[in-house]
Design a protein around this motif. Structure first.
Motif, PDB file in Angstrom:
ATOM      1  N   HIS A  61      -2.224 -57.592 -52.989  1.00 12.31           N
ATOM      2  CA  HIS A  61      -1.440 -56.268 -53.224  1.00 12.31           C
ATOM      3  C   HIS A  61      -1.915 -55.289 -54.026  1.00 12.31           C
ATOM      4  O   HIS A  61      -2.001 -54.011 -53.373  1.00 12.31           O
ATOM      5  N   PHE A  62      -2.486 -55.441 -55.114  1.00 11.33           N
ATOM      6  CA  PHE A  62      -3.179 -54.396 -56.150  1.00 11.33           C
ATOM      7  C   PHE A  62      -4.189 -53.781 -55.259  1.00 11.33           C
ATOM      8  O   PHE A  62      -4.680 -52.555 -55.076  1.00 11.33           O
ATOM      9  N   GLN A  63      -5.132 -54.922 -54.689  1.00 10.17           N
ATOM     10  CA  GLN A  63      -6.482 -54.364 -54.172  1.00 10.17           C
ATOM     11  C   GLN A  63      -6.428 -53.616 -52.954  1.00 10.17           C
ATOM     12  O   GLN A  63      -6.877 -52.502 -52.539  1.00 10.17           O
ATOM     13  N   VAL A  64      -5.470 -53.910 -51.909  1.00 12.94           N
ATOM     14  CA  VAL A  64      -5.196 -53.217 -50.897  1.00 12.94           C
ATOM     15  C   VAL A  64      -4.375 -51.844 -51.116  1.00 12.94           C
ATOM     16  O   VAL A  64      -4.820 -50.809 -50.480  1.00 12.94           O
ATOM     17  N   THR A  65      -3.613 -52.050 -52.087  1.00 13.07           N
ATOM     18  CA  THR A  65      -2.813 -50.781 -52.407  1.00 13.07           C
ATOM     19  C   THR A  65      -3.718 -49.786 -53.129  1.00 13.07           C
ATOM     20  O   THR A  65      -3.847 -48.422 -52.739  1.00 13.07           O
ATOM     21  N   LYS A  66      -4.544 -50.295 -53.954  1.00  9.46           N
ATOM     22  CA  LYS A  66      -5.593 -49.240 -54.491  1.00  9.46           C
ATOM     23  C   LYS A  66      -6.540 -48.559 -53.425  1.00  9.46           C
ATOM     24  O   LYS A  66      -6.811 -47.320 -53.354  1.00  9.46           O
ATOM     25  N   GLN A  67      -7.292 -49.451 -52.361  1.00  8.76           N
ATOM     26  CA  GLN A  67      -7.880 -49.109 -51.369  1.00  8.76           C
ATOM     27  C   GLN A  67      -7.294 -48.084 -50.499  1.00  8.76           C
ATOM     28  O   GLN A  67      -7.909 -47.026 -50.186  1.00  8.76           O
ATOM     29  N   PHE A  68      -5.973 -48.246 -50.012  1.00 12.75           N
ATOM     30  CA  PHE A  68      -5.287 -47.465 -49.351  1.00 12.75           C
ATOM     31  C   PHE A  68      -5.253 -45.941 -50.065  1.00 12.75           C
ATOM     32  O   PHE A  68      -5.427 -44.994 -49.425  1.00 12.75           O
ATOM     33  N   LEU A  69      -4.684 -46.129 -51.109  1.00 12.00           N
ATOM     34  CA  LEU A  69      -4.317 -44.748 -52.048  1.00 12.00           C
ATOM     35  C   LEU A  69      -5.702 -43.971 -52.249  1.00 12.00           C
ATOM     36  O   LEU A  69      -5.588 -42.667 -52.416  1.00 12.00           O
ATOM     37  N   ASN A  70      -6.740 -44.521 -52.367  1.00 11.93           N
ATOM     38  CA  ASN A  70      -8.106 -43.942 -52.537  1.00 11.93           C
ATOM     39  C   ASN A  70      -8.648 -43.376 -51.245  1.00 11.93           C
ATOM     40  O   ASN A  70      -9.484 -42.362 -51.352  1.00 11.93           O
ATOM     41  N   ALA A  71      -8.338 -43.959 -50.403  1.00 12.43           N
ATOM     42  CA  ALA A  71      -8.932 -43.369 -48.923  1.00 12.43           C
ATOM     43  C   ALA A  71      -7.726 -43.762 -47.770  1.00 12.43           C
ATOM     44  O   ALA A  71      -8.427 -44.582 -46.925  1.00 12.43           O
ATOM     45  N   PRO A  72      -6.559 -43.363 -47.751  1.00 12.15           N
ATOM     46  CA  PRO A  72      -5.559 -43.599 -46.627  1.00 12.15           C
ATOM     47  C   PRO A  72      -6.035 -43.435 -45.367  1.00 12.15           C
ATOM     48  O   PRO A  72      -5.814 -44.187 -44.304  1.00 12.15           O
ATOM     49  N   GLU A  73      -6.953 -42.396 -44.899  1.00  9.57           N
ATOM     50  CA  GLU A  73      -7.126 -42.109 -43.357  1.00  9.57           C
ATOM     51  C   GLU A  73      -8.279 -43.170 -43.244  1.00  9.57           C
ATOM     52  O   GLU A  73      -8.311 -43.647 -42.106  1.00  9.57           O
ATOM     53  N   GLN A  74      -9.171 -43.404 -44.174  1.00 13.88           N
ATOM     54  CA  GLN A  74      -9.979 -44.620 -43.933  1.00 13.88           C
ATOM     55  C   GLN A  74      -9.558 -45.723 -43.511  1.00 13.88           C
ATOM     56  O   GLN A  74      -9.872 -46.610 -42.827  1.00 13.88           O
ATOM     57  N   MET A  75      -8.447 -46.059 -44.198  1.00 16.01           N
ATOM     58  CA  MET A  75      -7.888 -47.386 -44.265  1.00 16.01           C
ATOM     59  C   MET A  75      -7.143 -47.618 -42.748  1.00 16.01           C
ATOM     60  O   MET A  75      -7.230 -48.482 -42.154  1.00 16.01           O
ATOM     61  N   ILE A  76      -6.299 -46.468 -42.665  1.00 17.64           N
ATOM     62  CA  ILE A  76      -5.806 -46.319 -41.003  1.00 17.64           C
ATOM     63  C   ILE A  76      -6.643 -46.417 -40.092  1.00 17.64           C
ATOM     64  O   ILE A  76      -6.483 -47.204 -39.043  1.00 17.64           O
ATOM     65  N   ARG A  77      -7.929 -45.719 -39.932  1.00 16.84           N
ATOM     66  CA  ARG A  77      -8.671 -45.676 -39.195  1.00 16.84           C
ATOM     67  C   ARG A  77      -9.338 -47.277 -39.091  1.00 16.84           C
ATOM     68  O   ARG A  77      -9.364 -47.919 -37.750  1.00 16.84           O
ATOM     69  N   TYR A  78      -9.519 -48.048 -40.111  1.00 21.42           N
ATOM     70  CA  TYR A  78      -9.943 -49.290 -40.200  1.00 21.42           C
ATOM     71  C   TYR A  78      -8.915 -50.324 -39.374  1.00 21.42           C
ATOM     72  O   TYR A  78      -9.377 -51.151 -38.531  1.00 21.42           O
ATOM     73  N   LEU A  79      -7.719 -50.020 -39.788  1.00 28.05           N
ATOM     74  CA  LEU A  79      -6.811 -50.859 -39.027  1.00 28.05           C
ATOM     75  C   LEU A  79      -6.564 -50.666 -37.751  1.00 28.05           C
ATOM     76  O   LEU A  79      -6.506 -51.419 -36.638  1.00 28.05           O
ATOM     77  N   GLU A  80      -6.837 -49.388 -37.305  1.00 26.45           N
ATOM     78  CA  GLU A  80      -6.629 -49.147 -35.849  1.00 26.45           C
ATOM     79  C   GLU A  80      -7.953 -49.845 -34.961  1.00 26.45           C
ATOM     80  O   GLU A  80      -7.648 -50.329 -33.844  1.00 26.45           O
ATOM     81  N   ILE A  81      -9.013 -49.772 -35.537  1.00 21.96           N
ATOM     82  CA  ILE A  81     -10.146 -50.244 -35.092  1.00 21.96           C
ATOM     83  C   ILE A  81      -9.995 -52.045 -34.905  1.00 21.96           C
ATOM     84  O   ILE A  81     -10.418 -52.240 -33.853  1.00 21.96           O
ATOM     85  N   GLY A  82      -9.342 -52.353 -35.991  1.00 17.94           N
ATOM     86  CA  GLY A  82      -9.165 -53.819 -36.133  1.00 17.94           C
ATOM     87  C   GLY A  82      -8.320 -54.379 -34.980  1.00 17.94           C
ATOM     88  O   GLY A  82      -8.133 -55.539 -34.461  1.00 17.94           O
ATOM     89  N   GLU A  83      -7.443 -53.375 -34.551  1.00 18.70           N
ATOM     90  CA  GLU A  83      -6.330 -54.028 -33.537  1.00 18.70           C
ATOM     91  C   GLU A  83      -7.104 -53.872 -32.059  1.00 18.70           C
ATOM     92  O   GLU A  83      -6.488 -54.628 -31.185  1.00 18.70           O
TER      93      GLU A  83
END
Length: 251
Positions: free
Chosen positions: A229-251
C-alpha cells in the motif's frame, strides 16, 4: 511476562471442513500453518489485497469476542443481513490478564445499519436517557459519514476498551484520518486496544503499531514502508502519469 492486552492471540483450533469456502482463503490457510497470530501492541493493523481474508478474520475475532457481526457494542443484537462467515466456530481467542470495560465493532459498510438501530432504539426504548446522548447527542444520520464516524469514536469510545475497526478510512478524508489517529492515541493512553483492517497508508503510520501483512502465502509483521500500500501510493504520487501509462500498457 503476562500481557495486559485484552486479546493476545488468535488461532484456528478446530478442523475446518474442506468443502467450507473459508478453508480456501489465504489468510485462513496461513493462520492454520503458523499456529496462531500473536498481538504484541495496543494497535494492530491487518493489511493486504482484496480477497485474502482480512474482513473474514476481523469478523471472526469480532463475533468470538461477543460483538454484533454488523457492528456496535456487545449490547447490540440487530441483524439486517447475516453475511458473516462461520470462521468464529473454528478459532480460539487468547485473552490477557485484564478485561475491557468498553468495546465496539465498527465496519464502514454496515455503519448505516448501526446508526439506524440507535435511532430505532431511542424511538421505541422509553428510557430516561436517550441512547444517542452517548454518541454526541445528534443522530448519526444527520451528519456526514465522516462526521458521524468521528463523533462515534470521540463520544462513544470511553477508554479501557477493545475496539475493532474494519476499513475505517472508507468514511474519512486524509485530514480526518489524522484526527482519528489523535483520538486513537488518547484511547491507547487510556489502556485501550485496537485491531484494525485497513488499506490506508496514512493510518498505518500510527506510532508504535504492529502491522501484519496478509498475502497469498504468508502472514508477516512488517514496517509500514514495506507494505505494498505504501510503496504503490508513493510511486503513484511521485509519477502519476507514468503509473497510469504503465497500468494501461499492462491491460
Amino acid at each position: 511476562m503476562l500481557s495486559k492486552l485484552f486479546v493476545t492471540e488468535i488461532a484456528v483450533t478446530k478442523p475446518i471442513p474442506a468443502d467450507n469456502y473459508i478453508a480456501s482463503l489465504p489468510t485462513v490457510r496461513n493462520l492454520c500453518k503458523m499456529g496462531g497470530l500473536v498481538f504484541h501492541k495496543p494497535v494492530t493493523f491487518l493489511v493486504g489485497e482484496n480477497g485474502v481474508g482480512k474482513s473474514t478474520l476481523i469478523e471472526a475475532i469480532t463475533v468470538h469476542a461477543g460483538f454484533n457481526a454488523e457492528g456496535g457494542s456487545r449490547n447490540f443484537n440487530f441483524s439486517t443481513h447475516a453475511s458473516h462467515s462461520d470462521l468464529y466456530h473454528y478459532i480460539t481467542l487468547t485473552r490477557g490478564t485484564e478485561h475491557p470495560t468498553d468495546g465496539f465493532f465498527l465496519r464502514a459498510e454496515s455503519f448505516y445499519n448501526v446508526a439506524s438501530n440507535i435511532d430505532d432504539l431511542d424511538r421505541h426504548g422509553g428510557g430516561t436517557r436517550m441512547l444517542i446522548e452517548s454518541y454526541g447527542g445528534k443522530s448519526l444520520h444527520e451528519q456526514s459519514h465522516g462526521e458521524s464516524f468521528l463523533s462515534l469514536v470521540e463520544h462513544r469510545f470511553g477508554g479501557h476498551g477493545l475496539y475493532i475497526l474494519d476499513e475505517p478510512e472508507a468514511a474519512l478524508s486524509p485530514m480526518k484520518l489524522m484526527t482519528l489517529m489523535c483520538l486513537m492515541r488518547n484511547l491507547v493512553d487510556d489502556k485501550s486496544q485496537f485491531i484494525i483492517s485497513t488499506h490506508s497508508p496514512i493510518l498505518m503510520t500510527f506510532p508504535g503499531a504492529e502491522i501484519y501483512e496478509l498475502t497469498e502465502n504468508a502472514i508477516r509483521s512488517v514496517r509500514y514502508q514495506e507494505t505494498e500500500h505504501f510503496q504503490v501510493t508513493k510511486q503513484f504520487l511521485n509519477a502519476p502519469e507514468q503509473m497510469i501509462r504503465y497500468l494501461e500498457i499492462g491491460e
